[in-house]
Write a protein that holds these residues in place. Structure first.
Motif, PDB file in Angstrom:
ATOM      1  N   ALA A  59      -4.454   6.556 -75.418  1.00 43.74           N
ATOM      2  CA  ALA A  59      -4.881   7.409 -74.301  1.00 43.74           C
ATOM      3  C   ALA A  59      -3.949   8.600 -74.084  1.00 43.74           C
ATOM      4  O   ALA A  59      -4.385   9.639 -73.599  1.00 43.74           O
ATOM      5  N   ALA A  60      -2.701   8.461 -74.454  1.00 45.24           N
ATOM      6  CA  ALA A  60      -1.745   9.553 -74.265  1.00 45.24           C
ATOM      7  C   ALA A  60      -1.555  10.410 -75.518  1.00 45.24           C
ATOM      8  O   ALA A  60      -0.981  11.498 -75.446  1.00 45.24           O
ATOM      9  N   ALA A  61      -2.037   9.951 -76.649  1.00 47.11           N
ATOM     10  CA  ALA A  61      -1.740  10.605 -77.930  1.00 47.11           C
ATOM     11  C   ALA A  61      -2.219  12.055 -77.994  1.00 47.11           C
ATOM     12  O   ALA A  61      -1.489  12.935 -78.472  1.00 47.11           O
ATOM     13  N   ASP A  62      -3.429  12.333 -77.539  1.00 44.64           N
ATOM     14  CA  ASP A  62      -3.926  13.712 -77.621  1.00 44.64           C
ATOM     15  C   ASP A  62      -3.104  14.656 -76.745  1.00 44.64           C
ATOM     16  O   ASP A  62      -2.864  15.805 -77.117  1.00 44.64           O
ATOM     17  N   GLY A  63      -2.653  14.175 -75.594  1.00 47.44           N
ATOM     18  CA  GLY A  63      -1.789  14.989 -74.733  1.00 47.44           C
ATOM     19  C   GLY A  63      -0.460  15.303 -75.404  1.00 47.44           C
ATOM     20  O   GLY A  63       0.082  16.402 -75.266  1.00 47.44           O
ATOM     21  N   ILE A  64       0.059  14.336 -76.140  1.00 53.49           N
ATOM     22  CA  ILE A  64       1.307  14.564 -76.872  1.00 53.49           C
ATOM     23  C   ILE A  64       1.085  15.588 -77.976  1.00 53.49           C
ATOM     24  O   ILE A  64       1.904  16.499 -78.166  1.00 53.49           O
ATOM     25  N   VAL A  65      -0.014  15.474 -78.690  1.00 51.19           N
ATOM     26  CA  VAL A  65      -0.323  16.443 -79.747  1.00 51.19           C
ATOM     27  C   VAL A  65      -0.404  17.850 -79.155  1.00 51.19           C
ATOM     28  O   VAL A  65       0.166  18.800 -79.718  1.00 51.19           O
ATOM     29  N   GLU A  66      -1.071  18.001 -78.037  1.00 50.45           N
ATOM     30  CA  GLU A  66      -1.187  19.326 -77.413  1.00 50.45           C
ATOM     31  C   GLU A  66       0.169  19.840 -76.945  1.00 50.45           C
ATOM     32  O   GLU A  66       0.470  21.027 -77.086  1.00 50.45           O
ATOM     33  N   HIS A  67       0.989  18.967 -76.381  1.00 49.91           N
ATOM     34  CA  HIS A  67       2.342  19.353 -75.964  1.00 49.91           C
ATOM     35  C   HIS A  67       3.145  19.875 -77.159  1.00 49.91           C
ATOM     36  O   HIS A  67       3.795  20.920 -77.081  1.00 49.91           O
ATOM     37  N   VAL A  68       3.088  19.150 -78.253  1.00 51.39           N
ATOM     38  CA  VAL A  68       3.833  19.548 -79.455  1.00 51.39           C
ATOM     39  C   VAL A  68       3.243  20.828 -80.045  1.00 51.39           C
ATOM     40  O   VAL A  68       3.987  21.717 -80.483  1.00 51.39           O
ATOM     41  N   ARG A  69       1.929  20.963 -80.025  1.00 56.12           N
ATOM     42  CA  ARG A  69       1.301  22.198 -80.519  1.00 56.12           C
ATOM     43  C   ARG A  69       1.819  23.412 -79.740  1.00 56.12           C
ATOM     44  O   ARG A  69       2.162  24.444 -80.325  1.00 56.12           O
ATOM     45  N   ARG A  70       1.908  23.278 -78.417  1.00 59.16           N
ATOM     46  CA  ARG A  70       2.443  24.378 -77.580  1.00 59.16           C
ATOM     47  C   ARG A  70       3.917  24.641 -77.903  1.00 59.16           C
ATOM     48  O   ARG A  70       4.347  25.788 -77.981  1.00 59.16           O
ATOM     49  N   ALA A  71       4.689  23.563 -78.088  1.00 61.72           N
ATOM     50  CA  ALA A  71       6.105  23.728 -78.420  1.00 61.72           C
ATOM     51  C   ALA A  71       6.273  24.439 -79.758  1.00 61.72           C
ATOM     52  O   ALA A  71       7.155  25.301 -79.907  1.00 61.72           O
ATOM     53  N   LEU A  72       5.444  24.096 -80.722  1.00 61.23           N
ATOM     54  CA  LEU A  72       5.505  24.765 -82.023  1.00 61.23           C
ATOM     55  C   LEU A  72       5.128  26.239 -81.909  1.00 61.23           C
ATOM     56  O   LEU A  72       5.738  27.096 -82.563  1.00 61.23           O
ATOM     57  N   ALA A  73       4.133  26.547 -81.081  1.00 62.79           N
ATOM     58  CA  ALA A  73       3.732  27.945 -80.885  1.00 62.79           C
ATOM     59  C   ALA A  73       4.861  28.728 -80.227  1.00 62.79           C
ATOM     60  O   ALA A  73       5.144  29.866 -80.621  1.00 62.79           O
ATOM     61  N   THR A  74       5.524  28.112 -79.269  1.00 62.93           N
ATOM     62  CA  THR A  74       6.659  28.774 -78.606  1.00 62.93           C
ATOM     63  C   THR A  74       7.799  28.977 -79.594  1.00 62.93           C
ATOM     64  O   THR A  74       8.424  30.036 -79.615  1.00 62.93           O
ATOM     65  N   ARG A  75       8.060  27.972 -80.402  1.00 59.85           N
ATOM     66  CA  ARG A  75       9.123  28.064 -81.415  1.00 59.85           C
ATOM     67  C   ARG A  75       8.831  29.206 -82.387  1.00 59.85           C
ATOM     68  O   ARG A  75       9.736  29.925 -82.801  1.00 59.85           O
ATOM     69  N   ALA A  76       7.556  29.393 -82.744  1.00 61.82           N
ATOM     70  CA  ALA A  76       7.172  30.435 -83.698  1.00 61.82           C
ATOM     71  C   ALA A  76       7.348  31.824 -83.116  1.00 61.82           C
ATOM     72  O   ALA A  76       7.686  32.770 -83.830  1.00 61.82           O
ATOM     73  N   THR A  77       7.109  31.969 -81.798  1.00 61.62           N
ATOM     74  CA  THR A  77       7.232  33.290 -81.184  1.00 61.62           C
ATOM     75  C   THR A  77       8.634  33.574 -80.645  1.00 61.62           C
ATOM     76  O   THR A  77       8.969  34.708 -80.387  1.00 61.62           O
ATOM     77  N   HIS A  78       9.435  32.516 -80.464  1.00 65.35           N
ATOM     78  CA  HIS A  78      10.819  32.660 -79.964  1.00 65.35           C
ATOM     79  C   HIS A  78      11.760  31.795 -80.790  1.00 65.35           C
ATOM     80  O   HIS A  78      12.272  30.792 -80.303  1.00 65.35           O
ATOM     81  N   PRO A  79      11.977  32.188 -82.048  1.00 66.14           N
ATOM     82  CA  PRO A  79      12.818  31.342 -82.918  1.00 66.14           C
ATOM     83  C   PRO A  79      14.247  31.215 -82.459  1.00 66.14           C
ATOM     84  O   PRO A  79      14.809  31.890 -81.754  1.00 66.14           O
TER      85      PRO A  79
END
Length: 177
Positions: A157-177
């Motif tokens: 039940a929590a897995a998709d929320g974790i995936v979305e959290h990590v997806r956002r973190a990766l996007a932030t990492r890509a724009t602010h290395p």
């Protein structure tokens, strides 16, 4: 450098390897398996060297998950420092991780696994419960198969929320290395 996620329970033979298996599949399905690495550990050394519990293995296999081939181990301060996200199965696990963290930044990367479940109780904000233990994933160790099935359902039940959290973190990492 991949984004590193660690799931953590007590002995690293039930809940955390179940969550590791679920998250690996969900990240792969989201096209992130090359960008995200998932592993697991326990806060205790009581099961050190033991494989995934046979009941957890059975429930995972019946649900179509790959069962991780690993040996249980106790989390180290170095592991805490090297992970981008540490997902605790209970409030007790979260407290232990935060206490053992080598610095405030590492402690700040500890989260309750179920905090990513949209149906779980909120522990922050208006009307929230004050205690993180409201987000505990029940320990199936002393129960029967139904308890393992329930733990897997909470993990899923929590897995998709974790995936979305990590997806956002990766996007932030890509724009602010």
């Amino acid at each position: 450098m991949p984004y590193r996620v660690m799931t953590v329970c007590t002995g690293n033979i039930c809940r955390s390897p179940m969550a590791e298996s679920v998250l690996r599949r969900r990240f792969a399905e989201a096209g992130l398996d090359g960008e995200v690495v998932v592993d697991s550990s326990g806060i205790s050394d009581e099961e050190d060297g033991n494989p995934v519990d046979r009941r957890a293995r059975s429930v995972l296999a019946d649900a179509g998950y790959d069962v991780p081939e690993h040996r249980a181990h106790q989390v180290t301060a170095d592991e805490i420092a090297s992970r981008d996200l540490l997902l605790a199965m209970t409030a007790r696990h979260a407290r232990r991780l935060r206490t053992q963290a080598p610095d405030e930044a590492s402690a700040g990367r500890v989260a309750m696994y179920r905090s990513f479940d949209p149906a779980a109780p909120a522990v922050a904000g208006p009307g929230a419960v004050a205690d993180e233990s409201a987000l505990d994933i029940a320990d199936p160790w002393y129960g029967d198969r139904d308890d393992f099935v329930e733990a897997l359902a909470q993990i899923e039940a929590a897995a998709d929320g974790i995936v979305e959290h990590v997806r956002r973190a990766l996007a932030t990492r890509a724009t602010h290395p």
